[in-house]
Write a protein that holds these residues in place. Structure first.
Motif, PDB file in Angstrom:
ATOM      1  N   GLU A  69       0.830  -1.222   0.000  1.00 53.72           N
ATOM      2  CA  GLU A  69       0.000   0.000   0.000  1.00 53.72           C
ATOM      3  C   GLU A  69       0.860   1.265   0.000  1.00 53.72           C
ATOM      4  N   ASN A  70       2.130   1.130   0.391  1.00 52.12           N
ATOM      5  CA  ASN A  70       3.039   2.279   0.392  1.00 52.12           C
ATOM      6  C   ASN A  70       3.768   2.471  -0.943  1.00 52.12           C
ATOM      7  N   ALA A  71       3.447   1.643  -1.915  1.00 54.04           N
ATOM      8  CA  ALA A  71       4.167   1.703  -3.194  1.00 54.04           C
ATOM      9  C   ALA A  71       3.247   2.148  -4.331  1.00 54.04           C
ATOM     10  N   ASP A  72       3.793   2.982  -5.221  1.00 53.55           N
ATOM     11  CA  ASP A  72       3.060   3.384  -6.428  1.00 53.55           C
ATOM     12  C   ASP A  72       3.347   2.416  -7.567  1.00 53.55           C
ATOM     13  N   MET A  73       4.433   1.658  -7.435  1.00 51.56           N
ATOM     14  CA  MET A  73       4.862   0.771  -8.526  1.00 51.56           C
ATOM     15  C   MET A  73       5.384  -0.547  -7.944  1.00 51.56           C
ATOM     16  N   ILE A  74       5.133  -1.629  -8.672  1.00 49.49           N
ATOM     17  CA  ILE A  74       5.713  -2.933  -8.318  1.00 49.49           C
ATOM     18  C   ILE A  74       6.731  -3.272  -9.400  1.00 49.49           C
ATOM     19  N   VAL A  75       7.963  -3.578  -8.987  1.00 44.07           N
ATOM     20  CA  VAL A  75       9.010  -3.957  -9.954  1.00 44.07           C
ATOM     21  C   VAL A  75       9.159  -5.469  -9.917  1.00 44.07           C
TER      22      VAL A  75
ATOM     23  N   ASN B 289      -4.418  -0.384 -10.008  1.00 39.56           N
ATOM     24  CA  ASN B 289      -4.044   1.036 -10.004  1.00 39.56           C
ATOM     25  C   ASN B 289      -2.558   1.286  -9.794  1.00 39.56           C
ATOM     26  N   LYS B 290      -1.796   0.226  -9.611  1.00 37.30           N
ATOM     27  CA  LYS B 290      -0.355   0.425  -9.444  1.00 37.30           C
ATOM     28  C   LYS B 290       0.358   0.193 -10.782  1.00 37.30           C
ATOM     29  N   LEU B 291       1.457   0.917 -10.948  1.00 39.30           N
ATOM     30  CA  LEU B 291       2.289   0.680 -12.131  1.00 39.30           C
ATOM     31  C   LEU B 291       3.013  -0.641 -11.941  1.00 39.30           C
ATOM     32  N   ILE B 292       3.162  -1.384 -13.035  1.00 38.88           N
ATOM     33  CA  ILE B 292       3.959  -2.613 -12.985  1.00 38.88           C
ATOM     34  C   ILE B 292       5.149  -2.437 -13.929  1.00 38.88           C
TER      35      ILE B 292
END
Ligand code: DX5
Ligand code: ZN
Length: 207
Positions: free
Chosen positions: A124-130, A160-163
């Motif tokens: 929840e603290n991340a805008d993107m998952i790498v 809603n998160k960038l991947i």
């Protein structure tokens, strides 16, 4: 639309600025791989080198370091637009919070050998998952096919998160990854070892 982020680890360190400028027109970001010789068995670049490329294209900083919290200020100061830390590193949740506090997009990176669920408690603290599609440390390794399913699963769970996908990405797997829901593809050797880096980027985007 998918963005391509050339990994500058695949460029020539003696002419990094020139290499960055040569791909900037087709690049959503320049991907900067920071390694500390401890989290991974390799040493690469620090915040001064990252800063030297500021303004060419937005900077996507990937921290493969054991203590990311100690370096967030430096990379924020260097001009990063995104900073990613590893779930396997120390205090990664605190690091994500520090990154967001600076008004910078936060990314959580996960190695192929780490179970997919490991990020759930702090994502929840991340805008993107790498999604790492190689074990981190070096350019030019081969792509882990299981990453495609991982991208699909995360995109379904967190639409809603960038991947971002990082490691072994090329025109051979870009279509699969885009179809699976990837927003940013990082590629080092596939771009900088090709005869025509700009065309390679365009081909990946259009795949
Ligand atoms: C691996 C790095 C990657 C790497 C990508 O540890 O995080 O960004 O430089 O290089 P290729 O695309 O050659 O795998
Ligand atoms: Zn990377």
């Amino acid at each position: 639309m998918v963005e391509i982020a050339p990994s500058m680890l695949g460029a020539d360190f003696g002419s990094m600025r020139k290499d960055a400028e040569s791909v900037a027109s087709e690049s959503g970001y320049l991907h900067m791989d920071v390694m500390d010789g401890h989290f991974v068995p390799n040493l690469t670049m620090g915040s001064d080198l990252v800063k030297s490329l500021k303004g060419i294209a937005p900077l996507d900083v990937h921290l493969m370091i054991t203590n990311p919290c100690d370096f967030i200020d430096d990379f924020a100061e260097a001009g990063a637009e995104i900073i990613s830390v590893h779930i396997e590193a120390k205090d990664s949740e605190k690091a994500l919070r520090l990154i967001r506090k600076k008004g910078i997009k936060s990314g959580i990176a996960i190695n192929p050998s780490t179970p997919e669920e490991a990020i759930y408690p702090i994502v929840e603290n991340a805008d993107m998952i790498v999604v790492m599609s190689v074990e981190p440390g070096y350019c030019g390794q081969s792509f882990h096919e299981s990453s495609v399913q991982r991208v699909k699963n995360y995109k379904e769970k967190y639409p809603n998160k960038l991947i971002e996908v990082d490691g072994g990405v090329s025109i051979k797997n870009s279509k699969q990854l885009i179809d699976a829901g990837a927003d940013i593809l990082v590629a080092g050797s596939a771009i900088f070892n090709s005869d025509n880096p700009l065309l390679t980027i365009q081909t990946m985007k259009e795949s």
